[in-house]
Design a protein around this motif. Structure first.
Motif, short mmCIF file in Angstrom:
data_model
loop_
_atom_site.label_atom_id
_atom_site.label_comp_id
_atom_site.label_asym_id
_atom_site.label_seq_id
_atom_site.Cartn_x
_atom_site.Cartn_y
_atom_site.Cartn_z
N VAL A 127 -9.76 -7.38 2.56
CA VAL A 127 -9.63 -7.79 3.95
C VAL A 127 -10.76 -7.20 4.79
CG1 VAL A 127 -7.13 -8.12 3.85
CG2 VAL A 127 -8.04 -5.91 4.51
N ALA A 128 -11.15 -7.94 5.81
CA ALA A 128 -12.18 -7.47 6.74
C ALA A 128 -11.60 -6.43 7.67
CB ALA A 128 -12.73 -8.65 7.54
N ILE A 129 -12.37 -5.41 7.95
CA ILE A 129 -11.97 -4.39 8.92
C ILE A 129 -12.44 -4.87 10.29
CG2 ILE A 129 -12.31 -2.01 9.69
CD1 ILE A 129 -12.71 -1.27 6.74
N PRO A 130 -11.52 -4.97 11.25
CA PRO A 130 -11.92 -5.43 12.58
C PRO A 130 -12.73 -4.35 13.32
CG PRO A 130 -9.56 -4.96 12.51
CD PRO A 130 -10.08 -4.77 11.12
N PRO A 131 -13.61 -4.76 14.21
CA PRO A 131 -14.47 -3.80 14.92
C PRO A 131 -13.71 -2.74 15.71
CG PRO A 131 -15.29 -6.03 15.21
CD PRO A 131 -13.96 -6.14 14.49
N TRP A 132 -12.47 -3.00 16.11
CA TRP A 132 -11.69 -2.03 16.88
C TRP A 132 -11.09 -0.93 16.00
CZ3 TRP A 132 -6.88 -1.91 14.91
CH2 TRP A 132 -6.36 -3.07 14.35
N TYR A 133 -11.10 -1.11 14.69
CA TYR A 133 -10.48 -0.13 13.79
C TYR A 133 -11.41 1.07 13.58
CZ TYR A 133 -7.64 1.69 9.99
OH TYR A 133 -6.85 2.50 9.22
N ALA A 134 -10.85 2.26 13.52
CA ALA A 134 -11.63 3.52 13.50
C ALA A 134 -12.71 3.55 12.42
CB ALA A 134 -10.69 4.71 13.34
N THR A 135 -12.41 3.11 11.22
CA THR A 135 -13.39 3.24 10.14
C THR A 135 -14.55 2.24 10.25
OG1 THR A 135 -12.12 1.84 8.63
CG2 THR A 135 -11.70 4.22 8.55
N TYR A 136 -14.39 1.24 11.08
CA TYR A 136 -15.48 0.29 11.31
C TYR A 136 -16.69 1.02 11.89
CZ TYR A 136 -17.82 -4.05 12.67
OH TYR A 136 -18.72 -5.09 12.80
N GLY A 137 -16.43 1.92 12.81
CA GLY A 137 -17.49 2.72 13.42
C GLY A 137 -18.17 3.65 12.44
N LYS A 138 -17.54 3.90 11.29
CA LYS A 138 -18.12 4.74 10.25
C LYS A 138 -18.84 3.91 9.19
CE LYS A 138 -14.49 8.16 10.90
NZ LYS A 138 -13.32 8.78 10.34
N GLY A 139 -18.93 2.60 9.44
CA GLY A 139 -19.67 1.74 8.53
C GLY A 139 -18.83 0.95 7.55
N GLU A 140 -17.52 1.17 7.51
CA GLU A 140 -16.68 0.40 6.58
C GLU A 140 -16.48 -1.01 7.12
OE1 GLU A 140 -12.98 2.36 5.72
OE2 GLU A 140 -13.98 4.08 4.84
N ARG A 141 -16.55 -1.98 6.24
CA ARG A 141 -16.39 -3.37 6.65
C ARG A 141 -15.24 -4.08 5.97
NH1 ARG A 141 -18.65 -1.31 10.11
NH2 ARG A 141 -20.64 -1.85 11.03
N THR A 142 -14.81 -3.56 4.79
CA THR A 142 -13.68 -4.19 4.11
C THR A 142 -12.80 -3.12 3.46
OG1 THR A 142 -14.89 -4.48 2.02
CG2 THR A 142 -14.94 -6.32 3.59
N LYS A 143 -11.56 -3.50 3.23
CA LYS A 143 -10.60 -2.68 2.50
C LYS A 143 -10.01 -3.55 1.39
CE LYS A 143 -9.83 1.19 4.97
NZ LYS A 143 -9.70 2.53 4.49
N LEU A 144 -9.63 -2.90 0.31
CA LEU A 144 -8.88 -3.56 -0.75
C LEU A 144 -7.41 -3.23 -0.55
CD1 LEU A 144 -11.13 -2.74 -3.84
CD2 LEU A 144 -11.17 -4.78 -2.38
N ARG A 145 -6.56 -4.23 -0.57
CA ARG A 145 -5.11 -4.05 -0.40
C ARG A 145 -4.44 -4.07 -1.77
NH1 ARG A 145 -2.12 -8.31 2.25
NH2 ARG A 145 -0.52 -6.78 2.64
N TYR A 146 -3.76 -2.97 -2.08
CA TYR A 146 -2.99 -2.88 -3.32
C TYR A 146 -1.51 -2.88 -2.99
CZ TYR A 146 -6.94 -2.01 -6.37
OH TYR A 146 -8.10 -2.15 -7.11
N ARG A 147 -0.77 -3.61 -3.78
CA ARG A 147 0.68 -3.71 -3.61
C ARG A 147 1.35 -2.90 -4.71
NH1 ARG A 147 4.81 -6.58 -5.88
NH2 ARG A 147 6.49 -7.18 -4.48
N LEU A 148 2.21 -1.98 -4.30
CA LEU A 148 3.06 -1.25 -5.24
C LEU A 148 4.47 -1.77 -5.04
CD1 LEU A 148 3.69 0.96 -7.30
CD2 LEU A 148 3.90 2.56 -5.39
N ALA A 149 4.96 -2.51 -6.03
CA ALA A 149 6.32 -3.04 -5.97
C ALA A 149 7.26 -1.90 -6.30
CB ALA A 149 6.49 -4.20 -6.94
N VAL A 150 7.98 -1.44 -5.32
CA VAL A 150 8.82 -0.26 -5.47
C VAL A 150 9.95 -0.51 -6.46
CG1 VAL A 150 10.30 1.37 -4.24
CG2 VAL A 150 8.20 0.54 -3.18
#
Length: 158
Positions: A127-150
């Protein structure tokens, strides 16, 4: 929770991992603005890192930050500590009533990705990191989403 998909691989069983409660946050004093808990990760009784559980249900928690976050000290990496710590957290995740716990990482954190996949987490998407999110300012642009089925089950297509 005894599903084989939620067990560390045999090579990951090099140390015994346990969790020691460290701090419980209310929404008012939490760095995440929601109820949260942090534990010390102990590997054979030695502090090896920390793991947090956040009771957030917004887009930030399900897509960017995750319900679970962890950090493992360099001396303990590559020994299955992170995965075992996540598995040790399952009873707490269940107590929150979560059927799915979301864990995110950056695309360059291959060690985290391997640890999550070893314990049965499923990569759902990048997923894309939106510009308002804290890590965007640190250069991060995407995150990988992992699902743990409890409940130990994987859903088709997730």
């Amino acid at each position: 929770m005894s599903s084989p998909s939620l067990q560390p691989s045999p090579e990951a069983r090099t140390v015994h991992v346990s969790l020691e409660p460290h701090i419980a946050y209310t929404a008012a004093n939490s760095p995440w603005g929601v109820r949260a808990w942090r534990w010390h990760i102990l590997a054979d009784g030695v502090r090896a890192g920390s793991i947090s559980l956040r009771d957030g249900h917004s887009h930030v928690f399900t897509h960017l930050l995750g319900h679970v976050g962890f950090a493992v000290e360099a001396a303990f990496r590559g020994q299955g500590v992170a995965g075992q710590a996540v598995l040790a957290l399952l009873p707490e995740i269940t107590r929150l009533g979560l059927a799915t716990a979301w864990i995110t990482t950056t695309p360059d954190n291959v060690a985290c990705q391997r640890a999550l996949e070893r314990i049965g987490c499923t990569l759902v998407e990048e997923v894309a990191i939106p510009p308002w999110y804290a890590t965007y300012g640190k250069g991060e642009r995407t995150k990988l989403r992992y699902r743990l089925a409890v409940d130990g089950e994987r859903l088709p297509g997730t």
